[in-house]
Design a protein around this motif. Sequence first.
Motif, mmCIF file in Angstrom:
data_model
loop_
_atom_site.group_PDB
_atom_site.id
_atom_site.type_symbol
_atom_site.label_atom_id
_atom_site.label_comp_id
_atom_site.label_asym_id
_atom_site.label_seq_id
_atom_site.Cartn_x
_atom_site.Cartn_y
_atom_site.Cartn_z
ATOM 1 N N ASP A 185 0.831 -1.204 0.000
ATOM 2 C CA ASP A 185 0.000 0.000 0.000
ATOM 3 C C ASP A 185 0.867 1.257 0.000
ATOM 4 O O ASP A 185 0.580 2.223 -0.707
ATOM 5 N N MET A 186 1.933 1.235 0.808
ATOM 6 C CA MET A 186 2.835 2.393 0.860
ATOM 7 C C MET A 186 3.550 2.586 -0.475
ATOM 8 O O MET A 186 3.676 3.716 -0.961
ATOM 9 N N VAL A 187 4.027 1.492 -1.060
ATOM 10 C CA VAL A 187 4.708 1.561 -2.357
ATOM 11 C C VAL A 187 3.745 2.106 -3.411
ATOM 12 O O VAL A 187 4.098 2.987 -4.203
ATOM 13 N N GLY A 188 2.504 1.604 -3.402
ATOM 14 C CA GLY A 188 1.497 2.090 -4.346
ATOM 15 C C GLY A 188 1.256 3.581 -4.208
ATOM 16 O O GLY A 188 1.148 4.298 -5.206
ATOM 17 N N LYS A 189 1.205 4.052 -2.976
ATOM 18 C CA LYS A 189 0.995 5.479 -2.720
ATOM 19 C C LYS A 189 2.165 6.299 -3.280
ATOM 20 O O LYS A 189 1.958 7.331 -3.924
ATOM 21 N N VAL A 190 3.391 5.832 -3.051
ATOM 22 C CA VAL A 190 4.576 6.538 -3.552
ATOM 23 C C VAL A 190 4.594 6.529 -5.076
ATOM 24 O O VAL A 190 4.851 7.556 -5.707
ATOM 25 N N ILE A 191 4.279 5.395 -5.682
ATOM 26 C CA ILE A 191 4.257 5.292 -7.143
ATOM 27 C C ILE A 191 3.181 6.212 -7.721
ATOM 28 O O ILE A 191 3.431 6.942 -8.684
ATOM 29 N N ASP A 192 1.997 6.194 -7.123
ATOM 30 C CA ASP A 192 0.901 7.037 -7.618
ATOM 31 C C ASP A 192 1.233 8.523 -7.567
ATOM 32 O O ASP A 192 0.825 9.283 -8.443
ATOM 33 N N SER A 193 1.974 8.926 -6.554
ATOM 34 C CA SER A 193 2.277 10.352 -6.415
ATOM 35 C C SER A 193 3.562 10.770 -7.122
ATOM 36 O O SER A 193 3.955 11.936 -7.038
ATOM 37 N N ASN A 194 4.200 9.838 -7.826
ATOM 38 C CA ASN A 194 5.448 10.154 -8.538
ATOM 39 C C ASN A 194 5.454 9.541 -9.938
ATOM 40 O O ASN A 194 6.431 8.904 -10.345
ATOM 41 N N ALA A 217 11.589 6.992 -0.440
ATOM 42 C CA ALA A 217 10.262 7.579 -0.250
ATOM 43 C C ALA A 217 9.350 6.648 0.552
ATOM 44 O O ALA A 217 8.563 7.106 1.387
ATOM 45 N N VAL A 218 9.456 5.348 0.309
ATOM 46 C CA VAL A 218 8.633 4.384 1.048
ATOM 47 C C VAL A 218 9.089 4.322 2.510
ATOM 48 O O VAL A 218 8.258 4.332 3.428
ATOM 49 N N GLY A 228 10.438 5.350 8.779
ATOM 50 C CA GLY A 228 11.601 4.512 9.059
ATOM 51 C C GLY A 228 11.276 3.153 9.632
ATOM 52 O O GLY A 228 12.172 2.437 10.074
ATOM 53 N N ARG A 229 10.009 2.774 9.626
ATOM 54 C CA ARG A 229 9.603 1.519 10.260
ATOM 55 C C ARG A 229 9.470 0.350 9.294
ATOM 56 O O ARG A 229 9.404 -0.804 9.724
ATOM 57 N N ALA A 230 9.409 0.599 7.987
ATOM 58 C CA ALA A 230 9.240 -0.494 7.022
ATOM 59 C C ALA A 230 10.536 -1.283 6.890
ATOM 60 O O ALA A 230 11.630 -0.703 6.838
ATOM 61 N N GLU A 231 10.422 -2.589 6.846
ATOM 62 C CA GLU A 231 11.580 -3.466 6.733
ATOM 63 C C GLU A 231 12.214 -3.271 5.354
ATOM 64 O O GLU A 231 11.568 -3.522 4.335
ATOM 65 N N PRO A 232 13.462 -2.784 5.296
ATOM 66 C CA PRO A 232 14.080 -2.402 4.022
ATOM 67 C C PRO A 232 14.133 -3.488 2.952
ATOM 68 O O PRO A 232 13.894 -3.204 1.775
ATOM 69 N N GLU A 264 12.004 -5.536 -2.220
ATOM 70 C CA GLU A 264 11.354 -6.628 -2.964
ATOM 71 C C GLU A 264 10.021 -6.169 -3.563
ATOM 72 O O GLU A 264 9.749 -6.378 -4.757
ATOM 73 N N VAL A 265 9.190 -5.533 -2.758
ATOM 74 C CA VAL A 265 7.868 -5.097 -3.214
ATOM 75 C C VAL A 265 7.996 -3.979 -4.248
ATOM 76 O O VAL A 265 7.310 -3.980 -5.278
ATOM 77 N N THR A 266 8.880 -3.027 -3.997
ATOM 78 C CA THR A 266 9.052 -1.889 -4.909
ATOM 79 C C THR A 266 9.554 -2.348 -6.269
ATOM 80 O O THR A 266 9.000 -1.952 -7.309
ATOM 81 N N VAL A 267 10.577 -3.179 -6.281
ATOM 82 C CA VAL A 267 11.116 -3.696 -7.553
ATOM 83 C C VAL A 267 10.032 -4.475 -8.289
ATOM 84 O O VAL A 267 9.854 -4.307 -9.501
#
Length: 131
Positions: A66-75, A96-97, A103-107, A112-115
Amino acid sequence: ELIYLIQSNKLSGRVAKDLLPELLAPAGKGGRENDQITVDLTKTNISTIIQERNLEMINDEQIISDMVGKVIDSNQDKVQQYINGKTKLLGFFLGAVIKESNGRAEPNKVNEVTVGMLNRLADENQAMATK
């Protein structure tokens, strides 16, 4: 306990670093001092502090998606640049994610999700271009 929480991906190293001075405060010195909250560990354990302050690492793939989707949608402009071959922008998306999660999301999971999402968008874009 702090090291265990970091190793088990329940707490980020950055958050642990921020908590360390509080955890090392002399026992019985709980309260606010020098604009920093101190904790009396004789009454509280580290896991409780982390839960009370909502500092636990985010490992849930759906929440990260959901966070990745939000970042992608806004960029969308950067997404298009990434699709067009500017793959060094991956770092921008990862940052951005992580920022979105405070700073709480596991890098590794964020990576993996972003790629995966960016590559899926690139594949869809290529499929549309060949039609």
